[in-house]
Structure formats: structure tokens, C-alpha cells
Design a protein around this motif. Structure first.
Motif, PDB file in Angstrom:
ATOM      1  N   ARG A 253      58.444  55.793  45.038  1.00 52.04           N
ATOM      2  CA  ARG A 253      57.277  56.667  44.859  1.00 52.04           C
ATOM      3  C   ARG A 253      57.250  57.645  46.016  1.00 52.04           C
ATOM      4  NH1 ARG A 253      53.357  51.836  43.239  1.00 52.04           N
ATOM      5  NH2 ARG A 253      53.927  51.751  41.046  1.00 52.04           N
TER       6      ARG A 253
ATOM      7  N   TYR B  28      55.116  60.855  47.904  1.00 49.70           N
ATOM      8  CA  TYR B  28      53.742  61.336  48.067  1.00 49.70           C
ATOM      9  C   TYR B  28      53.754  62.667  48.803  1.00 49.70           C
ATOM     10  CZ  TYR B  28      52.561  56.527  46.884  1.00 49.70           C
ATOM     11  OH  TYR B  28      52.457  55.310  46.254  1.00 49.70           O
ATOM     12  N   GLU B  29      52.850  63.521  48.401  1.00 45.91           N
ATOM     13  CA  GLU B  29      52.734  64.850  48.966  1.00 45.91           C
ATOM     14  C   GLU B  29      52.277  64.822  50.428  1.00 45.91           C
ATOM     15  OE1 GLU B  29      50.656  68.913  47.373  1.00 45.91           O
ATOM     16  OE2 GLU B  29      49.573  67.035  47.063  1.00 45.91           O
TER      17      GLU B  29
ATOM     18  N   PHE C 287      50.501  57.978  52.002  1.00 44.75           N
ATOM     19  CA  PHE C 287      50.467  57.868  50.549  1.00 44.75           C
ATOM     20  C   PHE C 287      49.343  58.685  49.928  1.00 44.75           C
ATOM     21  CE2 PHE C 287      51.905  53.603  52.192  1.00 44.75           C
ATOM     22  CZ  PHE C 287      53.249  53.919  52.159  1.00 44.75           C
TER      23      PHE C 287
ATOM     24  N   GLN D 183      49.458  64.171  45.715  1.00 44.11           N
ATOM     25  CA  GLN D 183      50.200  63.879  44.486  1.00 44.11           C
ATOM     26  C   GLN D 183      51.159  62.722  44.708  1.00 44.11           C
ATOM     27  OE1 GLN D 183      52.248  66.957  42.159  1.00 44.11           O
ATOM     28  NE2 GLN D 183      51.446  68.430  43.654  1.00 44.11           N
ATOM     29  N   MET D 184      51.345  61.903  43.670  1.00 40.35           N
ATOM     30  CA  MET D 184      52.326  60.819  43.713  1.00 40.35           C
ATOM     31  C   MET D 184      53.183  60.920  42.463  1.00 40.35           C
ATOM     32  SD  MET D 184      53.335  57.680  42.332  1.00 40.35           S
ATOM     33  CE  MET D 184      51.945  56.979  41.463  1.00 40.35           C
TER      34      MET D 184
ATOM     35  N   CYS E 214      56.836  66.597  50.724  1.00 38.52           N
ATOM     36  CA  CYS E 214      56.841  65.142  50.576  1.00 38.52           C
ATOM     37  C   CYS E 214      56.768  64.579  51.989  1.00 38.52           C
ATOM     38  CB  CYS E 214      58.120  64.684  49.873  1.00 38.52           C
ATOM     39  SG  CYS E 214      58.324  62.892  49.853  1.00 38.52           S
TER      40      CYS E 214
ATOM     41  N   SER F 199      55.455  61.187  52.692  1.00 42.03           N
ATOM     42  CA  SER F 199      55.513  59.720  52.757  1.00 42.03           C
ATOM     43  C   SER F 199      56.126  59.205  51.459  1.00 42.03           C
ATOM     44  CB  SER F 199      54.124  59.114  52.991  1.00 42.03           C
ATOM     45  OG  SER F 199      53.210  59.482  51.984  1.00 42.03           O
ATOM     46  N   CYS F 200      56.612  57.965  51.494  1.00 46.36           N
ATOM     47  CA  CYS F 200      57.180  57.380  50.285  1.00 46.36           C
ATOM     48  C   CYS F 200      57.167  55.861  50.374  1.00 46.36           C
ATOM     49  CB  CYS F 200      58.606  57.883  50.025  1.00 46.36           C
ATOM     50  SG  CYS F 200      59.863  57.198  51.102  1.00 46.36           S
TER      51      CYS F 200
END
Length: 190
Positions: A99, A101-102, A106, A109-110, A129, A131-132
Motif C-alpha cells: 500500500r 500513501y500520498e 499513512f 490517498q492510499m 508517495c 509512506s508505504c
């Protein structure tokens, strides 16, 4: 039982260009090569995949290496000071899932990914982006679309804030953004 294969990779690192000088054979993570050699300017990857780093303790710019010969890091990858540490990347068998994340922590947008993405801006209309969460598999993230620019290796885990990860010379701070992502697989082409 994990979906990650325990097959070990193997690489030989050399002090000088063109596989000359003292060598160090590696089949696992090595946080500091200075205890084995004074510098590292070339490498042969006999099997598996490795992430190599310009600084000790997996810091600094990162470069992905798969099976092959790397006779001169400086001309091939732009590494000026040689390799100081490396991680062996275990090959994952099974599904890939991450996943993105913008925003950091987190936020924003995801989007959930299960395959390569050559541009998050084109596919998801995301301009950043930060985080993930890598749930399955091992991934390479790139700072530019179409798998270009600086890279970062992501293994399963939560990455809440890329800015605090200290990945570049002095940290890949402020300006580091990831715009494309690729799964690390046996048959991947670069």
C-alpha cells in the motif's frame, strides 16, 4: 512457512576495478565491508540479488545488483566512493502486495499495488508517495517515473516517513519522492 525462499545469493566484491585486488565473498548481509577490504570498486554476483550501499550500515545511495558482472561501479552506476555495505535480497515466491500513501504516517490517498507501476502520477493521479506498507514481497522504489533515478529497497514492513530514513548522502531528505515501483523477482529485467 514463509513464501520467501531461503536460497542464498552469492557475490564476490573486489577492492579494485575489473575484479582486481583483494576480494570478499558474501552470501548474507554485510553492514560494513571495511573489516574485509579498504575499498570496493567491482563485483561479481554469482547468484541471487543484492542491494549495495555507498555507506556503512545500509546508508547512503542504494543500487540493485542481480546476477552479473560489475567491473567499474563509478562508470556503471555513478558510485564515486565504492560500496561500503550490502544486503542479500531473499527471493519471494507468491503474491506481492504493497500500500502506498500520498503523505507520511499513512495519510492522504492510499492505493494497493500487486504489480509494477511505472508512474504513480499516471496510474493513480498521485503527485507524491511519502509512506508505504509492504505486506508481501520485496520491492524497489524509484525517485522518477519509468524506473529511473535513485532507488530504495523495501522489504516487508511499515515505512511511515521516507524523509526520516537517512538514505542519501546526508539523507535523501526533503526532495526525495518515489514515482515508480517494481517487484523484485527472479526473472525481472532492468
Amino acid at each position: 512457512m514463509s513464501n520467501t525462499s531461503m536460497n542464498m545469493g552469492r557475490a564476490t566484491f573486489y577492492e579494485d576495478r575489473n575484479f582486481q585486488g583483494r576480494s570478499y565473498e558474501c552470501s548474507s548481509d554485510c553492514p560494513d565491508m571495511s573489516s574485509y577490504m579498504s575499498r570496493c570498486q567491482s563485483c561479481r554476483v554469482q547468484s541471487g540479488c543484492f542491494m549495495v550501499y555507498e555507506r556503512p550500515n545500509y546508508m547512503g545511495n542504494q543500487f540493485f545488483m542481480r546476477r552479473g558482472e560489475y567491473s567499474d561501479y563509478q562508470s556503471m552506476m555513478g558510485i564515486t566512493d565504492g560500496i561500503r555495505s550490502c544486503r542479500m535480497i531473499p527471493m519471494h515466491r507468491g503474491n506481492f502486495r504493497m500500500r502506498i500513501y500520498e503523505r507520511e504516517n499513512f495519510g492522504g490517498q492510499m492505493h494497493e499495488m500487486m504489480d509494477d507501476c511505472d508512474s504513480i502520477q499516471e496510474r493513480y493521479r498521485m503527485s507524491d508517495c511519502q509512506s508505504c506498507n509492504v505486506m508481501d514481497g520485496h520491492w524497489l522504489m524509484y525517485e522518477q517515473p519509468h524506473f529511473r533515478g535513485r532507488q530504495m529497497y523495501m522489504r516487508p514492513g511499515e515505512y511511515r516517513n521516507f524523509r526520516d530514513m537517512g538514505m542519501g548522502m546526508g539523507g535523501m531528505s526533503g526532495g526525495m519522492r518515489f514515482m515508480s515501483m517494481r517487484r523484485i523477482m527472479d526473472n525481472m529485467t532492468m
